[in-house]
Design a protein around this motif. Structure first.
Motif, short mmCIF file in Angstrom:
data_model
loop_
_atom_site.label_atom_id
_atom_site.label_comp_id
_atom_site.label_asym_id
_atom_site.label_seq_id
_atom_site.Cartn_x
_atom_site.Cartn_y
_atom_site.Cartn_z
N THR A 124 0.87 -1.05 0.15
CA THR A 124 0.07 -0.12 -0.04
C THR A 124 0.82 1.28 -0.05
OG1 THR A 124 -0.29 0.02 2.33
CG2 THR A 124 -1.82 -1.40 1.31
N GLU A 125 0.32 2.38 -0.60
CA GLU A 125 1.21 3.64 -0.68
C GLU A 125 1.12 4.26 0.43
OE1 GLU A 125 0.16 5.67 -4.05
OE2 GLU A 125 0.82 4.25 -5.61
N ALA A 126 2.29 5.04 0.65
CA ALA A 126 2.18 5.83 1.99
C ALA A 126 1.45 7.09 1.80
CB ALA A 126 3.65 6.11 2.29
N THR A 127 0.54 7.52 2.72
CA THR A 127 -0.10 8.84 2.60
C THR A 127 0.57 9.90 3.47
OG1 THR A 127 -1.88 8.25 4.03
CG2 THR A 127 -1.96 7.47 1.77
N LYS A 128 -0.35 11.01 3.61
CA LYS A 128 0.39 11.94 4.62
C LYS A 128 -0.21 11.40 6.03
CE LYS A 128 -0.80 16.84 5.76
NZ LYS A 128 -1.52 18.18 5.49
N HIS A 129 -1.05 10.74 6.42
CA HIS A 129 -1.52 10.27 7.51
C HIS A 129 -1.15 8.88 7.89
CE1 HIS A 129 -3.40 14.06 7.93
NE2 HIS A 129 -4.23 13.93 6.91
#
Length: 249
Positions: free
Chosen positions: A193-198
């Motif tokens: 899964t891609e990293a997001t801001k949170h």
């Protein structure tokens, strides 16, 4: 001056139309677990699901013996085409609408998919009303040292049936015919899964387990994933039967 006869028509060589080889005589899909006894395990909501014991151990043995002895697999080239992931395994692709229908109707998968669809008929989860499985049946064998590098699975649109119906694939279906109990080590199907801001990116590794079915979303919603290298194959290898869920379009 001699009279000219009628002009001769120039003969144009006809190109032979390619006829694909007839599909194999697949073994019966028995024994299977009744659909009401099948369960779905959610690995990642809306993305990755597994069905433990989708194929019984006996059915796995029957199908492993059949595909290993009856099908002529081809080793993928070591150098992929531009834009494709590096894949080193043995594989075959067979167009077989009849087998796709049997796999859908005779294994409990049809009932299971309907149970998971929800109130909207599967629009949110499955991408539409699932009407069956793709007739593009693939068989993969991964021996020691073989793998499938990080990639995405594309969706496919085509027409099937009589009269023709337009369909689209939305989820990949993998059925592991062999696994750890056969001495296979490595070969996990791993999703990222891609990293997001949170949130941080996560890794979800599915170990090939004999009889387990893995469903994962593909196309625009596909997660980056790979088939890790098989480190031990016990002379058997990691064998996978693959098709896709199809929805009407």
């Amino acid at each position: 001056m001699p009279k000219k006869g009628p002009a001769r028509k120039k003969e144009v060589p006809t190109r032979e139309r390619y006829s694909p080889p007839p599909p194999p005589s697949w073994p019966p899909l028995t024994p299977v677990i009744p659909s009401e006894d099948l369960t779905v395990e959610t690995i990642l909501p809306m993305q990755i699901l597994t069905i433990p014991k989708f194929f019984t151990a006996a059915l796995c043995r029957i199908y492993h013996n059949f595909v290993s002895q009856s099908l002529d697999l081809t080793t993928t080239p070591g150098k992929p085409k531009r834009g494709e992931a590096l894949r080193v395994n043995d594989r075959i692709s067979i167009y077989d609408l009849g087998f796709a229908e049997r796999l859908w109707n005779e294994t409990g998968l049809k009932d299971l998919v309907a149970r998971e669809a929800g109130e909207d008929g599967g629009k949110e989860l499955w991408g539409g009303e699932v009407i069956g499985l793709s007739p593009n049946i693939r068989v993969y064998r991964y021996s020691k040292g073989q793998f499938f590098d990080k990639h995405y699975d594309d969706t496919a649109s085509f027409s099937i049936g009589d009269p023709q119906v337009r369909v689209q694939t939305t989820w990949t279906l993998l059925i592991y015919l062999t696994g750890r109990s056969d001495g296979v080590r490595g070969g996990e199907t791993v999703f990222y899964t891609e990293a997001t801001k949170h949130t941080q990116g996560e890794e979800h590794a599915i170990e090939p387990e004999k009889g387990t079915a893995l469903l994962h979303r593909h196309g625009a919603h596909c997660l980056l994933h790979e088939g890790r290298v098989v480190t031990e194959d016990a002379g058997v290898g990691k064998w996978v039967l693959r098709t896709d869920l199809i929805v009407g379009r």
